[in-house]
Design a protein around this motif. Sequence first.
Motif, PDB file in Angstrom:
ATOM      1  N   SER A  15      -2.237  -6.279  -5.865  1.00 36.66           N
ATOM      2  CA  SER A  15      -0.950  -6.591  -5.290  1.00 36.66           C
ATOM      3  C   SER A  15      -0.355  -5.530  -4.355  1.00 36.66           C
ATOM      4  O   SER A  15       0.482  -5.856  -3.539  1.00 36.66           O
ATOM      5  CB  SER A  15       0.039  -6.922  -6.386  1.00 36.66           C
ATOM      6  OG  SER A  15       0.133  -5.814  -7.250  1.00 36.66           O
ATOM      7  N   ARG A  16      -0.810  -4.287  -4.422  1.00 33.09           N
ATOM      8  CA  ARG A  16      -0.139  -3.260  -3.608  1.00 33.09           C
ATOM      9  C   ARG A  16      -0.306  -3.510  -2.113  1.00 33.09           C
ATOM     10  O   ARG A  16       0.653  -3.493  -1.346  1.00 33.09           O
ATOM     11  CB  ARG A  16      -0.678  -1.866  -3.961  1.00 33.09           C
ATOM     12  CG  ARG A  16       0.180  -1.175  -5.002  1.00 33.09           C
ATOM     13  CD  ARG A  16      -0.373   0.175  -5.363  1.00 33.09           C
ATOM     14  NE  ARG A  16      -0.222   1.144  -4.297  1.00 33.09           N
ATOM     15  CZ  ARG A  16      -0.989   2.234  -4.160  1.00 33.09           C
ATOM     16  NH1 ARG A  16      -1.970   2.456  -5.018  1.00 33.09           N
ATOM     17  NH2 ARG A  16      -0.787   3.073  -3.181  1.00 33.09           N
ATOM     18  N   LEU A  17      -1.555  -3.788  -1.708  1.00 33.87           N
ATOM     19  CA  LEU A  17      -1.794  -4.046  -0.283  1.00 33.87           C
ATOM     20  C   LEU A  17      -1.097  -5.327   0.162  1.00 33.87           C
ATOM     21  O   LEU A  17      -0.471  -5.377   1.221  1.00 33.87           O
ATOM     22  CB  LEU A  17      -3.292  -4.219  -0.039  1.00 33.87           C
ATOM     23  CG  LEU A  17      -4.099  -3.060   0.537  1.00 33.87           C
ATOM     24  CD1 LEU A  17      -5.511  -3.523   0.830  1.00 33.87           C
ATOM     25  CD2 LEU A  17      -3.460  -2.480   1.786  1.00 33.87           C
ATOM     26  N   ILE A  18      -1.206  -6.351  -0.665  1.00 36.47           N
ATOM     27  CA  ILE A  18      -0.601  -7.639  -0.301  1.00 36.47           C
ATOM     28  C   ILE A  18       0.909  -7.483  -0.123  1.00 36.47           C
ATOM     29  O   ILE A  18       1.467  -7.901   0.902  1.00 36.47           O
ATOM     30  CB  ILE A  18      -0.926  -8.699  -1.383  1.00 36.47           C
ATOM     31  CG1 ILE A  18      -2.429  -9.000  -1.358  1.00 36.47           C
ATOM     32  CG2 ILE A  18      -0.116  -9.983  -1.157  1.00 36.47           C
ATOM     33  CD1 ILE A  18      -2.916  -9.881  -2.494  1.00 36.47           C
ATOM     34  N   LYS A  19       1.537  -6.810  -1.077  1.00 35.01           N
ATOM     35  CA  LYS A  19       3.002  -6.640  -0.989  1.00 35.01           C
ATOM     36  C   LYS A  19       3.382  -5.824   0.239  1.00 35.01           C
ATOM     37  O   LYS A  19       4.346  -6.125   0.933  1.00 35.01           O
ATOM     38  CB  LYS A  19       3.515  -5.935  -2.244  1.00 35.01           C
ATOM     39  CG  LYS A  19       3.654  -6.868  -3.410  1.00 35.01           C
ATOM     40  CD  LYS A  19       4.462  -6.211  -4.519  1.00 35.01           C
ATOM     41  CE  LYS A  19       4.356  -7.033  -5.782  1.00 35.01           C
ATOM     42  NZ  LYS A  19       4.052  -6.262  -6.965  1.00 35.01           N
ATOM     43  N   ASP A  35       1.438   3.614   8.265  1.00 38.19           N
ATOM     44  CA  ASP A  35       2.194   4.106   7.099  1.00 38.19           C
ATOM     45  C   ASP A  35       1.251   4.389   5.936  1.00 38.19           C
ATOM     46  O   ASP A  35       1.400   5.386   5.241  1.00 38.19           O
ATOM     47  CB  ASP A  35       3.217   3.059   6.611  1.00 38.19           C
ATOM     48  CG  ASP A  35       4.350   2.883   7.595  1.00 38.19           C
ATOM     49  OD1 ASP A  35       4.491   3.734   8.479  1.00 38.19           O
ATOM     50  OD2 ASP A  35       5.073   1.872   7.469  1.00 38.19           O
ATOM     51  N   LEU A  36       0.281   3.488   5.737  1.00 35.64           N
ATOM     52  CA  LEU A  36      -0.642   3.670   4.610  1.00 35.64           C
ATOM     53  C   LEU A  36      -1.461   4.946   4.783  1.00 35.64           C
ATOM     54  O   LEU A  36      -1.681   5.698   3.839  1.00 35.64           O
ATOM     55  CB  LEU A  36      -1.560   2.452   4.471  1.00 35.64           C
ATOM     56  CG  LEU A  36      -0.858   1.184   3.984  1.00 35.64           C
ATOM     57  CD1 LEU A  36      -1.793  -0.016   4.060  1.00 35.64           C
ATOM     58  CD2 LEU A  36      -0.371   1.350   2.545  1.00 35.64           C
ATOM     59  N   TRP A  37      -1.897   5.204   6.021  1.00 37.69           N
ATOM     60  CA  TRP A  37      -2.649   6.443   6.280  1.00 37.69           C
ATOM     61  C   TRP A  37      -1.751   7.662   6.082  1.00 37.69           C
ATOM     62  O   TRP A  37      -2.147   8.646   5.464  1.00 37.69           O
ATOM     63  CB  TRP A  37      -3.227   6.435   7.702  1.00 37.69           C
ATOM     64  CG  TRP A  37      -4.523   5.677   7.798  1.00 37.69           C
ATOM     65  CD1 TRP A  37      -4.706   4.419   8.306  1.00 37.69           C
ATOM     66  CD2 TRP A  37      -5.810   6.122   7.358  1.00 37.69           C
ATOM     67  NE1 TRP A  37      -6.032   4.055   8.211  1.00 37.69           N
ATOM     68  CE2 TRP A  37      -6.731   5.085   7.640  1.00 37.69           C
ATOM     69  CE3 TRP A  37      -6.279   7.289   6.758  1.00 37.69           C
ATOM     70  CZ2 TRP A  37      -8.097   5.195   7.352  1.00 37.69           C
ATOM     71  CZ3 TRP A  37      -7.641   7.403   6.464  1.00 37.69           C
ATOM     72  CH2 TRP A  37      -8.519   6.361   6.756  1.00 37.69           C
ATOM     73  N   TRP A  45      -8.584   0.999  -0.013  1.00 36.49           N
ATOM     74  CA  TRP A  45      -9.731   0.244   0.520  1.00 36.49           C
ATOM     75  C   TRP A  45     -10.984   1.118   0.668  1.00 36.49           C
ATOM     76  O   TRP A  45     -12.078   0.599   0.855  1.00 36.49           O
ATOM     77  CB  TRP A  45      -9.390  -0.373   1.890  1.00 36.49           C
ATOM     78  CG  TRP A  45      -9.033   0.648   2.935  1.00 36.49           C
ATOM     79  CD1 TRP A  45      -9.907   1.365   3.716  1.00 36.49           C
ATOM     80  CD2 TRP A  45      -7.721   1.084   3.316  1.00 36.49           C
ATOM     81  NE1 TRP A  45      -9.214   2.210   4.551  1.00 36.49           N
ATOM     82  CE2 TRP A  45      -7.867   2.056   4.329  1.00 36.49           C
ATOM     83  CE3 TRP A  45      -6.434   0.731   2.907  1.00 36.49           C
ATOM     84  CZ2 TRP A  45      -6.781   2.686   4.932  1.00 36.49           C
ATOM     85  CZ3 TRP A  45      -5.359   1.367   3.508  1.00 36.49           C
ATOM     86  CH2 TRP A  45      -5.527   2.324   4.504  1.00 36.49           C
ATOM     87  N   ASP A  46     -10.820   2.422   0.580  1.00 36.45           N
ATOM     88  CA  ASP A  46     -11.931   3.345   0.864  1.00 36.45           C
ATOM     89  C   ASP A  46     -12.996   3.233  -0.230  1.00 36.45           C
ATOM     90  O   ASP A  46     -12.700   3.427  -1.402  1.00 36.45           O
ATOM     91  CB  ASP A  46     -11.351   4.763   0.908  1.00 36.45           C
ATOM     92  CG  ASP A  46     -12.341   5.771   1.428  1.00 36.45           C
ATOM     93  OD1 ASP A  46     -13.503   5.768   0.980  1.00 36.45           O
ATOM     94  OD2 ASP A  46     -11.939   6.584   2.278  1.00 36.45           O
ATOM     95  N   LEU A  78     -20.138  -0.082  18.145  1.00 37.44           N
ATOM     96  CA  LEU A  78     -18.707   0.113  17.863  1.00 37.44           C
ATOM     97  C   LEU A  78     -18.405  -0.327  16.432  1.00 37.44           C
ATOM     98  O   LEU A  78     -18.894  -1.363  15.978  1.00 37.44           O
ATOM     99  CB  LEU A  78     -17.874  -0.732  18.838  1.00 37.44           C
ATOM    100  CG  LEU A  78     -16.355  -0.689  18.631  1.00 37.44           C
ATOM    101  CD1 LEU A  78     -15.781   0.685  19.023  1.00 37.44           C
ATOM    102  CD2 LEU A  78     -15.661  -1.790  19.442  1.00 37.44           C
ATOM    103  N   VAL A  79     -17.577   0.473  15.742  1.00 43.57           N
ATOM    104  CA  VAL A  79     -17.090   0.085  14.413  1.00 43.57           C
ATOM    105  C   VAL A  79     -15.565   0.024  14.480  1.00 43.57           C
ATOM    106  O   VAL A  79     -14.883   1.047  14.380  1.00 43.57           O
ATOM    107  CB  VAL A  79     -17.542   1.082  13.318  1.00 43.57           C
ATOM    108  CG1 VAL A  79     -17.097   0.582  11.935  1.00 43.57           C
ATOM    109  CG2 VAL A  79     -19.047   1.310  13.351  1.00 43.57           C
ATOM    110  N   PRO A  80     -14.999  -1.180  14.712  1.00 47.30           N
ATOM    111  CA  PRO A  80     -13.536  -1.266  14.780  1.00 47.30           C
ATOM    112  C   PRO A  80     -12.910  -1.191  13.384  1.00 47.30           C
ATOM    113  O   PRO A  80     -13.490  -1.693  12.418  1.00 47.30           O
ATOM    114  CB  PRO A  80     -13.284  -2.645  15.410  1.00 47.30           C
ATOM    115  CG  PRO A  80     -14.544  -3.405  15.307  1.00 47.30           C
ATOM    116  CD  PRO A  80     -15.656  -2.470  14.956  1.00 47.30           C
ATOM    117  N   GLY A  81     -11.745  -0.561  13.283  1.00 49.00           N
ATOM    118  CA  GLY A  81     -11.103  -0.379  11.974  1.00 49.00           C
ATOM    119  C   GLY A  81     -12.017   0.430  11.075  1.00 49.00           C
ATOM    120  O   GLY A  81     -12.284   0.054   9.931  1.00 49.00           O
ATOM    121  N   CYS A  82     -12.478   1.580  11.600  1.00 49.91           N
ATOM    122  CA  CYS A  82     -13.586   2.307  10.943  1.00 49.91           C
ATOM    123  C   CYS A  82     -13.150   3.109   9.734  1.00 49.91           C
ATOM    124  O   CYS A  82     -13.996   3.633   9.011  1.00 49.91           O
ATOM    125  CB  CYS A  82     -14.267   3.229  11.940  1.00 49.91           C
ATOM    126  SG  CYS A  82     -13.184   4.565  12.518  1.00 49.91           S
ATOM    127  N   GLY A  83     -11.829   3.241   9.501  1.00 53.12           N
ATOM    128  CA  GLY A  83     -11.389   4.023   8.345  1.00 53.12           C
ATOM    129  C   GLY A  83     -11.888   5.460   8.447  1.00 53.12           C
ATOM    130  O   GLY A  83     -11.850   6.080   9.510  1.00 53.12           O
TER     131      GLY A  83
END
Length: 269
Positions: A15-19, A35-37, A45-46, A78-83
């Motif tokens: 629920s944390r990410l969803i909220k 903000d999460l970063w 998600w890591d 390319l790796v989009p949204g590569c974290g």
Amino acid sequence: MTTPAERLQTPEGRSRLIKHFEQSSIEKHNDAWNDLWETGSSNMWDRGKPSPALIDLLEQREDILSPIAANGQRKKILVPGCGKGYDVVMLALHGFDAVGLEISSKGVSTAEEYAHKELQTPQAYNFGPAWANKFGRGSVSFIQGDFFQSDCTKGEKFDLIYDYTFLCALHPEMRAQWASRMADLLFSGGLLVCLEFPLFKELSHPGPPWPLQGVHSDLLAEGGDGILYPPKPPQQAGTGSFERKWYIKPERSYESGQGADMLSIYARK
Ligand SMILES: C[S@@+](CC[C@H](N)C(=O)[O-])C[C@H]1O[C@@H](n2cnc3c(N)ncnc32)[C@H](O)[C@@H]1O
């Protein structure tokens, strides 16, 4: 022993990410990722290592994914949204010139720091049982930018793109744009490699991660909008910008998707 679906449904896991994303409009989702970063929440998600499924594909299916083009040059991926950049570094260790794209500047600096250390002394988790250092190393670089902005790679196109947990991180209304940007960023004949996750989650459930059962083929091969819930009549077959060439059940994947994840490989028409 809990299944991946059960783990995702623990109150903490689910629920944390969803909220977090329910609280902001789609236009503000880039800020919400930032903000999460900035608040040190990337552990939501890591996975802590590169993709075992992608490693095995690279090492066992050179017929599909060689890092060297017919003209002898290294292929660009390319790796989009590569974290944190685990896959970017692993791809370079397997011979590709690898570029990670991240919306968050904190994400990019975290990835740069990780790559700097990892390239000096790569950990065993970068390599699979079939590892043979045939191609040497490619380069690693990171770009801070928004995948949906047409100039995010300064006009550069790629031979390959890898998506893992980027599509499922996006609101379903962004999916058609995701497919169209993928088509823009690849050379004709280029390959889009998707590690499809989560496939075990019911389509009616909210995200991120948003459920993706059937979504990739609808978007890429059928030219649909990828919004499959609530259900609607099927699209006209084969009108997308991509053709699905391979659909592989990987023997190894992350624990969160083991047994459910699929690898799909689409060629840009
Ligand atoms: C669920 S995370 C997955 C990260 C990485 N693929 C991994 O496996 O660890 C999604 C990532 O996409 C990034 N992101 C979200 N929207 C983006 C956008 N429009 N352009 C570039 N990156 C974006 C987020 O900052 C986040 O790091």
